[in-house]
Design an enzyme around this catalytic site. Structure first.
Site, short mmCIF file in Angstrom:
data_model
loop_
_atom_site.label_atom_id
_atom_site.label_comp_id
_atom_site.label_asym_id
_atom_site.label_seq_id
_atom_site.Cartn_x
_atom_site.Cartn_y
_atom_site.Cartn_z
N GLU A 131 0.82 -1.21 0.00
CA GLU A 131 0.00 0.00 0.00
C GLU A 131 0.86 1.26 0.00
O GLU A 131 0.57 2.22 -0.72
CB GLU A 131 -0.94 0.00 1.21
CG GLU A 131 -1.98 -1.11 1.20
CD GLU A 131 -3.08 -0.90 0.18
OE1 GLU A 131 -3.09 0.16 -0.47
OE2 GLU A 131 -3.93 -1.79 0.04
N ASP A 158 -4.17 -10.07 -8.61
CA ASP A 158 -4.43 -9.24 -9.78
C ASP A 158 -3.22 -8.46 -10.28
O ASP A 158 -2.79 -8.58 -11.42
CB ASP A 158 -5.60 -8.31 -9.50
CG ASP A 158 -5.46 -7.55 -8.18
OD1 ASP A 158 -4.55 -7.87 -7.39
OD2 ASP A 158 -6.27 -6.64 -7.92
N GLU A 209 -18.71 -6.51 -4.38
CA GLU A 209 -17.35 -6.94 -4.03
C GLU A 209 -17.11 -8.39 -4.45
O GLU A 209 -16.04 -8.74 -4.93
CB GLU A 209 -17.11 -6.76 -2.54
CG GLU A 209 -15.69 -7.05 -2.09
CD GLU A 209 -14.69 -6.03 -2.57
OE1 GLU A 209 -13.55 -6.05 -2.08
OE2 GLU A 209 -15.00 -5.20 -3.45
N GLU A 234 -11.30 -0.56 -10.90
CA GLU A 234 -10.81 -1.49 -11.92
C GLU A 234 -11.63 -1.47 -13.20
O GLU A 234 -11.08 -1.44 -14.32
CB GLU A 234 -10.75 -2.91 -11.34
CG GLU A 234 -9.57 -3.17 -10.42
CD GLU A 234 -9.73 -2.53 -9.05
OE1 GLU A 234 -8.73 -2.45 -8.31
OE2 GLU A 234 -10.85 -2.10 -8.71
#
Length: 571
Positions: A210, A355, A459, A478
């Site tokens: 992050e 991902d 989600e 996304e």
């Protein structure tokens, strides 16, 4: 109170009726979902998929395996012949056209202008209120309308503490967005605020991933755009700017380096304290995306400052994960032990935990031109198509179901569950970058259909039940990015589109130019032990590597301490 009991009773009755229909007829309930892509399988069929031999599961139709088991003489794949009518992806949207379709099926100039204004207004609504009510804290708590930083009273609250580090996260994260919106005045003000107020000398334990994508990536992006001699965003030069954003990025990256120490695989710890290094109670497990999505930011930093350390540790982590993939399927799992190299999570999919690993293999190649990055991406893309993809062979023609990418066991390719998550919607955009536009259009249509039904992507969405499994939407971008990469007509006059430079987005959406200087490096390759045409060993610790002392003249930890000493004026 009586009316509530009646409502509850009706809901229970509906569920029981659906269950009865399901059990009696073997059909999954529709739950009132008029989905334009028809799914016709049920849980019994899924069980057959899970229990059967993998060799017979590898067909191009989700349902084919069921028919294979019933009638061995009927083993036929979904065929594409001259007689098969071609069904365009546009037909996905033709059933049940509504106001949503009629409004957005075309995009006239007047509507573009209106929606650009709406997007700009939404950004400033968030940004202005953050600056008014929350700065210099990390983010705005919209319920209390006040600033929020790390949860110091509950260190185990990783949903907050992994992201918030007491370093004005929102301000830093918004720097390049201000420039893309053309607000040079506020961009300059924000840069000065970051330079004057932000410090990473904090007793904050943050997630390496992050901090990298949100803070390091934004600082690097803003510095590159600010110092670009071609001035694609106009004259944005800042008087007396002396690379302070780059120095801050370097400072942060050095504080993240301890995560890469003392791991037998080279895969980093997931969290690090910015002042003290890896916490003594740190876990030895991390996700594939978290450990394998550092190369873009770390690589750019290394090439900007001429120090290979950052790119080397990021590449070592990618190589370590790559060498742990399954010999049978070529797939990776989603959670790994950084000390043993054993897979803790054996699920392989396109969503959470995996991902951006795929994303950064391709984007690293685009930025740095390293052929090894594309070799790895091509191999794993082939494995994804072979083991995760279900549906007909061709996207827009032939018999069978439209394509869908499912979650499977990394070792045998068997389906592990019947849900997909919203993070998977990045994949059409990645397919565009890889030139697989036809399949990108088709997969994008699938996610668009879900968005159309709910007004957002749940989600998690259960493709078996055709209903959400997890009922919230945390504003994930996304699908927006995939839409942008497919259609790019939204803001043709923006410098991102008109500049001679080409740009790419990091996984956090920060803007980075595809620049020749990022394809040049002032050091030799760091991985001489692996021959390109040989199958890599099961664990990189088995590979004879050049000692760190020979690479850099001193161990990695000594480099880290020397850089810290230099920044605080001790050397």
């Amino acid at each position: 109170m009586q009316w509530r009991s009646i409502v509850v009773g009706l809901l229970v009755l509906r569920v029981l009726l659906n269950c009865a229909v399901w059990l009696v007829f073997g059909l999954g309930p529709s739950w009132g979902f008029d989905f334009p892509i028809k799914f016709t399988f049920n849980l019994h069929k899924i069980q057959l998929l899970q229990d059967g031999d993998r060799a017979t599961v590898k067909t191009n139709a989700w349902l084919q395996h069921m028919y294979d088991n019933r009638n061995p003489q009927a083993k036929t794949c979904s065929k594409i012949s001259g007689n098969s009518p071609k069904k365009s992806y546009l037909s996905f949207f033709q059933e049940g056209r509504d106001d949503y379709d009629r409004k957005y099926s075309s995009f006239p100039d007047a509507l573009k202008v209106k929606m650009r204004g709406m997007a700009r207004d939404m950004f400033y609504f968030g940004y202005d209120n953050y600056m008014k009510f929350a700065f210099p804290e990390d983010e705005l708590n919209p319920i209390a309308c006040e600033g929020r930083g790390p949860d110091v009273l509950n260190p185990s609250n990783i949903n907050i503490n992994d992201v918030l580090g007491n370093y004005s996260l929102t301000l830093i994260d918004a720097l390049d967005t201000l420039l893309v919106l053309g607000n040079v005045t506020e961009f300059h003000r924000a840069v000065k605020l970051v330079i004057d107020t932000v410090s990473f000398d904090k007793d904050s334990t943050v997630q390496v991933f992050e901090a990298n994508i949100r803070i390091l990536g934004s600082l690097i992006s803003a510095h590159i755009l600010l110092t670009d001699p071609r001035h694609p965003f106009g004259d944005i030069a800042l008087k007396d700017y002396d690379n302070e954003l780059l120095h801050l990025a370097h400072d942060l990256a050095v504080r993240l380096l301890p995560a890469f120490e003392n791991t037998s695989t080279g895969i980093p710890y997931p969290r690090v304290n910015l002042k003290r290094g890896v916490p003594p109670d740190s876990i030895n497990e991390t996700c594939t995306a978290g450990a394998g999505s550092l190369l873009v930011e770390f690589g750019i930093l290394s090439r900007l400052i001429g120090d290979s350390t950052f790119e080397w540790v990021a590449r070592r982590a990618v190589k370590a994960l790559w060498n742990l993939r399954s010999n049978e399927t070529g797939l990776l799992g989603n959670v790994v032990n950084i000390q043993t190299g054993q897979w803790v999570g054996k699920q392989s999919g396109l969503g959470a935990g995996m991902d951006s690993f795929y994303e950064y293999l391709l984007k690293s190649y685009i930025l740095f031109g390293e052929k090894e990055d594309y070799r790895m991406f091509s191999a794993v893309y082939e494995s994804i198509q072979s083991h995760l993809r279900r549906g007909r062979e061709a996207c827009n023609e032939g018999d069978g179901d439209p394509p869908l990418y499912v979650n499977v066991n990394m070792f045998n390719g068997q389906i592990m569950n019947t849900w997909i998550d919203s993070l998977q919607a990045f994949f059409p955009g990645l397919q565009v970058l890889n030139g697989d536009v036809e399949n990108a259009i088709c997969l994008h249509a699938f996610y668009y259909a879900i968005w159309k039904r709910f007004g957002a992507l749940p989600e998690r969405y259960n493709w078996q039940l055709q209903a959400p499994d997890v009922l919230f939407y945390p504003l994930r971008p996304e699908l927006v990015e995939s839409t942008y990469l497919l259609y790019q007509l939204f803001d043709e006059d923006n410098p991102l589109h008109k500049s001679e430079s080409k740009y790419i987005f990091t996984t956090e959406g920060h803007v980075v130019p595809i620049d020749q200087r990022f394809r040049e490096k002032s050091w030799e390759d760091q991985f001489p032990c692996e021959e390109p045409n040989k199958e890599p060993p099961a664990n990189i610790s088995n590979c004879e590597r050049i000692p760190e002392e020979r690479r850099y003249g001193l161990p990695l930890k000594s480099i880290y301490m020397r850089q810290i000493d230099h920044m605080v004026g001790l050397s």
